[in-house]
Design a protein around this motif. Structure first.
Motif, PDB file in Angstrom:
ATOM      1  N   ILE A  40       1.094   8.783   6.732  1.00  0.00           N
ATOM      2  CA  ILE A  40       2.365   8.076   6.568  1.00  0.00           C
ATOM      3  C   ILE A  40       3.508   9.040   6.849  1.00  0.00           C
ATOM      4  N   THR A  64       4.290   8.900  -1.700  1.00  0.00           N
ATOM      5  CA  THR A  64       5.161   8.164  -0.768  1.00  0.00           C
ATOM      6  C   THR A  64       6.089   7.222  -1.513  1.00  0.00           C
ATOM      7  N   TYR A  90       0.841  -1.194   0.000  1.00  0.00           N
ATOM      8  CA  TYR A  90       0.000   0.000   0.000  1.00  0.00           C
ATOM      9  C   TYR A  90       0.876   1.244   0.000  1.00  0.00           C
ATOM     10  N   GLY A  91       0.551   2.190  -0.856  1.00  0.00           N
ATOM     11  CA  GLY A  91       1.272   3.445  -0.882  1.00  0.00           C
ATOM     12  C   GLY A  91       0.664   4.386  -1.892  1.00  0.00           C
ATOM     13  N   PRO A 102       6.424   4.637  -4.044  1.00  0.00           N
ATOM     14  CA  PRO A 102       5.058   4.803  -3.563  1.00  0.00           C
ATOM     15  C   PRO A 102       4.740   3.739  -2.512  1.00  0.00           C
ATOM     16  N   THR A 103       5.479   3.715  -1.410  1.00  0.00           N
ATOM     17  CA  THR A 103       5.294   2.661  -0.407  1.00  0.00           C
ATOM     18  C   THR A 103       4.867   3.229   0.935  1.00  0.00           C
ATOM     19  N   GLY A 104       4.192   2.396   1.723  1.00  0.00           N
ATOM     20  CA  GLY A 104       3.787   2.781   3.066  1.00  0.00           C
ATOM     21  C   GLY A 104       3.650   1.560   3.947  1.00  0.00           C
ATOM     22  N   GLN A 124      10.330   8.290   2.669  1.00  0.00           N
ATOM     23  CA  GLN A 124       9.805   8.191   1.306  1.00  0.00           C
ATOM     24  C   GLN A 124       8.765   9.260   0.984  1.00  0.00           C
ATOM     25  N   THR A 161      -2.975  11.114   3.697  1.00  0.00           N
ATOM     26  CA  THR A 161      -3.212  10.402   2.433  1.00  0.00           C
ATOM     27  C   THR A 161      -4.589  10.633   1.840  1.00  0.00           C
ATOM     28  N   THR A 187       9.216   3.413   8.700  1.00  0.00           N
ATOM     29  CA  THR A 187       7.987   4.155   8.407  1.00  0.00           C
ATOM     30  C   THR A 187       7.034   4.113   9.598  1.00  0.00           C
TER      31      THR A 187
END
Length: 300
Positions: free
Chosen positions: A69, A17, A12-13, A19-21, A73, A102, A43
């Motif tokens: 988040i 981010t 998920y992102g 694009p990661t979370g 990143q 987000t 994170t």
């Protein structure tokens, strides 16, 4: 995975981010159904109150809030859009990294697993309660006659907003409102021939449907240039105009199906505030008017 022989990991992102979370562990035995995983290394993921963004909500399904988040990143900001940047970025009291709001709604369990519920912009406030379209959609999908569905909020004189579901049925299937009452049911139900796959067409349709609902489903005037400025972020060039034209026609056709007897009038209209935005070519405008009238049939 069985068919392709590949192993998939859910992550998920967002673009913001990198694009990661969050990520689901490789070990499938520890994964939790419905969760998009645990925070990536380095994170922090917090669930914050929508009304008081500085308040971090405790764990638990009953504590749904905005997913935030915090980590290395997270973007520096939107290019040349400081006001938009300030709306989503914040400084975290215990981290050197920036935090991102987000716009996603979710909650975390006691072990730090993240569960997404819906987008905050899609949230429906009905009689003071938070209604999440995704939850209604998942319940409607349980009915064997449903092929696709989408839920939106519509104005309601008593509840302020009420959910309405649009359902595309499987070939040869039928469905009534009464049949759905065993599920958490929307207030209104409409069967349609197709569900929009373009987010732009969905946005334009919701706008048209909302306007028609406001005026008692009678008539609504559409200014083409005003509509393009509102929904098409960079409406320049022939390709962009043609794409928006197709989305508008798709939305218009369905609006006239859902609101039979309504009339939508179209004009070039509006003032060109963006010098880089050319007016719609006369040929395209005439084609749009002609096709809209043809597809609307007796409804105009």
């Amino acid at each position: 995975e069985t068919e392709l022989g590949w192993e998939f990991l859910q992550i998920y992102g967002l673009t913001e981010t990198s694009p990661t979370g969050a990520i689901c562990p490789v070990d499938k035995s520890v994964r939790r159904a419905g969760s998009c995983g645990v925070p990536m290394p380095g994170t922090i993921i917090e669930i914050r109150d929508m009304e008081n963004p500085d308040r971090v909500l405790p764990a638990g399904k009953e504590h749904v809030g905005e997913v935030c988040i915090i980590g290395p990143q997270v973007m520096k900001g939107y290019w040349k859009k400081p006001e938009e940047t300030d709306k989503v970025l914040f400084r975290h009291p215990t981290s050197n990294w920036m935090g991102l709001r987000t716009g996603d709604m979710g909650y975390m369990d006691d072990d730090g697993w993240l569960f997404l519920v819906d987008r905050s912009k899609d949230l429906i406030i009905s009689s003071g309660y938070n209604v999440y379209p995704r939850m209604i959609e998942e319940a409607v999908y349980e009915h064997p006659a449903v092929d696709e569905c989408i839920v939106i909020g519509i104005p309601d004189p008593y509840r302020q907003e009420a959910p309405k579901v649009f359902v595309k049925l499987k070939p040869g299937a039928s469905l009534t409102f009464e049949e759905l009452k065993k599920h958490p049911v929307p207030i209104q139900l409409n069967a349609v021939q197709a569900i929009f796959r373009s987010s732009l067409a969905i946005d334009v349709y919701i706008w048209l449907a909302y306007r028609l609902h406001q005026v008692g489903r009678q008539s609504v005037h559409v200014s083409w240039l005003a509509l393009m400025r509102q929904f098409a972020h960079s409406p320049t060039g022939r390709h962009a105009v043609q794409t928006f034209q197709r989305c508008f026609l798709h939305a218009l056709r369905q609006a006239l199906v859902v609101y039979p007897g309504a009339r939508v009038t179209l004009s070039e209209g509006g003032i060109n505030l963006l010098h880089s935005q050319p007016p719609i070519p006369k040929s395209a405008l005439n084609a749009l008017k002609k096709e809209a009238g043809t597809q609307g049939g007796p409804h105009g």
